[in-house]
Design an enzyme around this catalytic site. Sequence first.
Site, PDB file in Angstrom:
ATOM      1  N   CYS A 105     -81.261 -75.663 -64.187  1.00 22.61           N
ATOM      2  CA  CYS A 105     -80.416 -74.637 -63.283  1.00 22.61           C
ATOM      3  C   CYS A 105     -80.506 -73.365 -63.987  1.00 22.61           C
ATOM      4  CB  CYS A 105     -79.000 -75.172 -63.417  1.00 22.61           C
ATOM      5  SG  CYS A 105     -78.291 -75.474 -65.060  1.00 22.61           S
ATOM      6  N   GLU A 127     -70.783 -76.889 -60.425  1.00 20.02           N
ATOM      7  CA  GLU A 127     -71.787 -76.164 -61.190  1.00 20.02           C
ATOM      8  C   GLU A 127     -73.140 -76.404 -60.102  1.00 20.02           C
ATOM      9  OE1 GLU A 127     -71.762 -74.925 -64.138  1.00 20.02           O
ATOM     10  OE2 GLU A 127     -69.703 -75.568 -64.708  1.00 20.02           O
TER      11      GLU A 127
HETATM   12  P1  NAD Z   1     -78.515 -82.111 -55.181  1.00 24.76           P
HETATM   13  O1  NAD Z   1     -77.465 -81.378 -54.703  1.00 24.76           O
HETATM   14  O2  NAD Z   1     -79.638 -82.835 -54.296  1.00 24.76           O
HETATM   15  O3  NAD Z   1     -77.968 -83.607 -55.851  1.00 24.76           O
HETATM   16  C1  NAD Z   1     -77.014 -83.641 -56.883  1.00 24.76           C
HETATM   17  C2  NAD Z   1     -75.670 -84.694 -56.624  1.00 24.76           C
HETATM   18  O4  NAD Z   1     -75.020 -84.424 -55.541  1.00 24.76           O
HETATM   19  C3  NAD Z   1     -76.376 -85.759 -56.600  1.00 24.76           C
HETATM   20  O5  NAD Z   1     -75.750 -87.130 -57.149  1.00 24.76           O
HETATM   21  C4  NAD Z   1     -76.262 -86.282 -55.010  1.00 24.76           C
HETATM   22  O6  NAD Z   1     -76.193 -87.560 -54.614  1.00 24.76           O
HETATM   23  C5  NAD Z   1     -74.795 -85.694 -54.900  1.00 24.76           C
HETATM   24  N1  NAD Z   1     -74.750 -85.105 -53.552  1.00 24.76           N
HETATM   25  C6  NAD Z   1     -75.578 -84.810 -52.581  1.00 24.76           C
HETATM   26  N2  NAD Z   1     -74.883 -84.413 -51.358  1.00 24.76           N
HETATM   27  C7  NAD Z   1     -73.651 -84.817 -51.593  1.00 24.76           C
HETATM   28  C8  NAD Z   1     -72.698 -84.706 -50.775  1.00 24.76           C
HETATM   29  N3  NAD Z   1     -72.345 -84.414 -49.552  1.00 24.76           N
HETATM   30  N4  NAD Z   1     -71.271 -85.327 -50.990  1.00 24.76           N
HETATM   31  C9  NAD Z   1     -71.052 -85.687 -52.459  1.00 24.76           C
HETATM   32  N5  NAD Z   1     -72.237 -85.817 -53.355  1.00 24.76           N
HETATM   33  C10 NAD Z   1     -73.421 -85.382 -52.844  1.00 24.76           C
HETATM   34  O7  NAD Z   1     -79.150 -81.696 -56.639  1.00 24.76           O
HETATM   35  P2  NAD Z   1     -80.339 -82.083 -57.319  1.00 24.76           P
HETATM   36  O8  NAD Z   1     -81.698 -81.808 -56.592  1.00 24.76           O
HETATM   37  O9  NAD Z   1     -80.107 -83.261 -58.198  1.00 24.76           O
HETATM   38  O10 NAD Z   1     -80.323 -81.118 -58.445  1.00 24.76           O
HETATM   39  C11 NAD Z   1     -81.064 -79.832 -58.489  1.00 24.76           C
HETATM   40  C12 NAD Z   1     -79.940 -78.691 -58.132  1.00 24.76           C
HETATM   41  O11 NAD Z   1     -78.906 -78.857 -58.962  1.00 24.76           O
HETATM   42  C13 NAD Z   1     -80.621 -77.266 -58.378  1.00 24.76           C
HETATM   43  O12 NAD Z   1     -79.921 -76.534 -57.563  1.00 24.76           O
HETATM   44  C14 NAD Z   1     -80.158 -76.911 -59.829  1.00 24.76           C
HETATM   45  O13 NAD Z   1     -79.778 -75.511 -59.934  1.00 24.76           O
HETATM   46  C15 NAD Z   1     -78.509 -77.479 -59.891  1.00 24.76           C
HETATM   47  N6  NAD Z   1     -77.984 -77.924 -61.059  1.00 24.76           N
HETATM   48  C16 NAD Z   1     -77.037 -76.819 -61.617  1.00 24.76           C
HETATM   49  C17 NAD Z   1     -76.356 -77.218 -62.816  1.00 24.76           C
HETATM   50  C18 NAD Z   1     -75.442 -76.084 -63.339  1.00 24.76           C
HETATM   51  O14 NAD Z   1     -74.731 -76.463 -64.163  1.00 24.76           O
HETATM   52  N7  NAD Z   1     -75.058 -75.032 -62.543  1.00 24.76           N
HETATM   53  C19 NAD Z   1     -77.087 -77.972 -63.738  1.00 24.76           C
HETATM   54  C20 NAD Z   1     -77.981 -78.856 -63.169  1.00 24.76           C
HETATM   55  C21 NAD Z   1     -78.762 -78.637 -61.728  1.00 24.76           C
END
Ligand code: NAD
Length: 505
Positions: free
Chosen positions: A294, A260
Amino acid sequence: MLTEPLSALTARTLQNCGASAALDVAGGMAVRSPVTGETVATLAPHTAAGAGAAIDTAVAAFKTWRLVPAPRRGELVRLFGEELRRARQDLGRMVSIEAGKSPSEGLGEVQEMIDICDFAVGLSRQLYGLTIATERPGHRMMETWHPLGVVGIISAFNFPCAPWCWNAALALVCGDPVLWKPSEKTPLTALAVQAVFDRAVARFGDAPEGLSQVLIGGPDLGEALTDSTSVALVSATGSTRMGRIVGPKVAARFGRCILELGGNNAGIVCPSADMDMALRAIAFGAMGTAGQRCTTMRRLFVHESVYDRLVPALVTAYGSVSVGNPLSSGALVGPLIDKAAFVGMGAALDDAKALGGTVHGGARQPVEGDAAYYVKPALVEMPEQAGPVLRETFAPILYVMKYSDFDAVLDAHNAVGGGLSSSIFTTDLREMETFLSARGSDCGIANVNIGTSGAEIGGAFGGEKETGGGRESGSDAWRAYMRRATNTINYSRELPLAQGVSFDI
Ligand code: NAD
């Protein structure tokens, strides 16, 4: 006005939820509130060994939980829903403290958890398989659905608990334990929710240990889930950048993945649109949650015949929207999560200006001092869809463009990487149905006369292309948390082979 320091309010809120984690661990992981920019807790993160032990506990829990009848598993989720209702105010406040949401949006997120629990309880008696016609006489064919295994849930900062619950409520009734790696920016909400879950477990009585666990830490803890063959399904919510790493890793070990990821969501305003309704829907979709959903509306195509009516009204709404401390001011727009988000917004606005964009708003606001980042949402009139318009900047920027031809605007709408949410504002049946047809929006969510954000739990949630293709929450999203077996039973005295094949010995 807040009557106590934010760290004290945080500690009290956690305590009300029953969370007992030490909040002042020397040298631990600092948790910052975007509301004031101050550190509200320092937590002890999990080590790699701690993550491994948690996975082992979850594997052991699976062996018991998969044998518990699904309606009984639903009873645990029903009790959890009750506990969430009791803890609603505290959990909503925790979301506001950690993610900077308005009280109404913080409570809304908790309500989403309650709603999905209700949904999952009903689902626990409806994990249906098909009975399928067979070509062989005296045979019956059917499919059965079995629990899948341990589900790893990686969540983003901007929805610190609801997406976890979309996954967890379904996974639990499907017979799967869950391991939650929340965003390192919002771990306290996870600890609070876990404590509320533990209350439900205590009332339930005989749940195996470790049915739901939280792993505190950064991406390395997420990697512990993606890399472990003991984690059957990784459901990861976050940026497309993260998905590009997680997806191939899980695929390489033939694990299952729900991704997601980011969106670049657009609205189209047609000549026949109800302009007052469109204005309100766009304002919420683009400015709500300070542009940090998102599903936030990031691009807007307005027909040339109504552009001069709608866009000045939007600019006025942008100028007058209240920006302030979500805990004390009643403002509609709260803070950006951190400095990096503020810098990213500034860079996108500079890029837009260099491409001929006219920027309305976007300035930093003097709220809560230097460590907090509050901005006026920005509306940018763009000559064309280029540069920053083509990517997701996780901040309140709405790029507005004029269109004249409906077919061309559908192509422009779909000409970005993200494929999450979309909407059209029209009262013309042909435009409406075309937008929803195979020729129309290529997103997982396509709306008519409402904005791009604010989905309900009853529908499947997720998007296409760089949004990752996953579906969570309602409809038949539960199937991702189970494995399907096709069973054929021969109740005759013969052994006819399929396709008429003969093999006489
Ligand atoms: P992010 O990608 O920085 O982090 C999200 C999660 O992923 C965190 O828990 C982080 O620790 C983990 N993570 C990061 N790198 C990783 C790796 N290499 N391996 C495993 N885990 C890892 O995102 P963010 O800044 O917290 O959130 C914002 C983003 O999320 C935006 O792009 C937004 O559109 C998206 N988002 C999408 C949805 C959806 O349902 N499509 C919902 C909410 C947010």
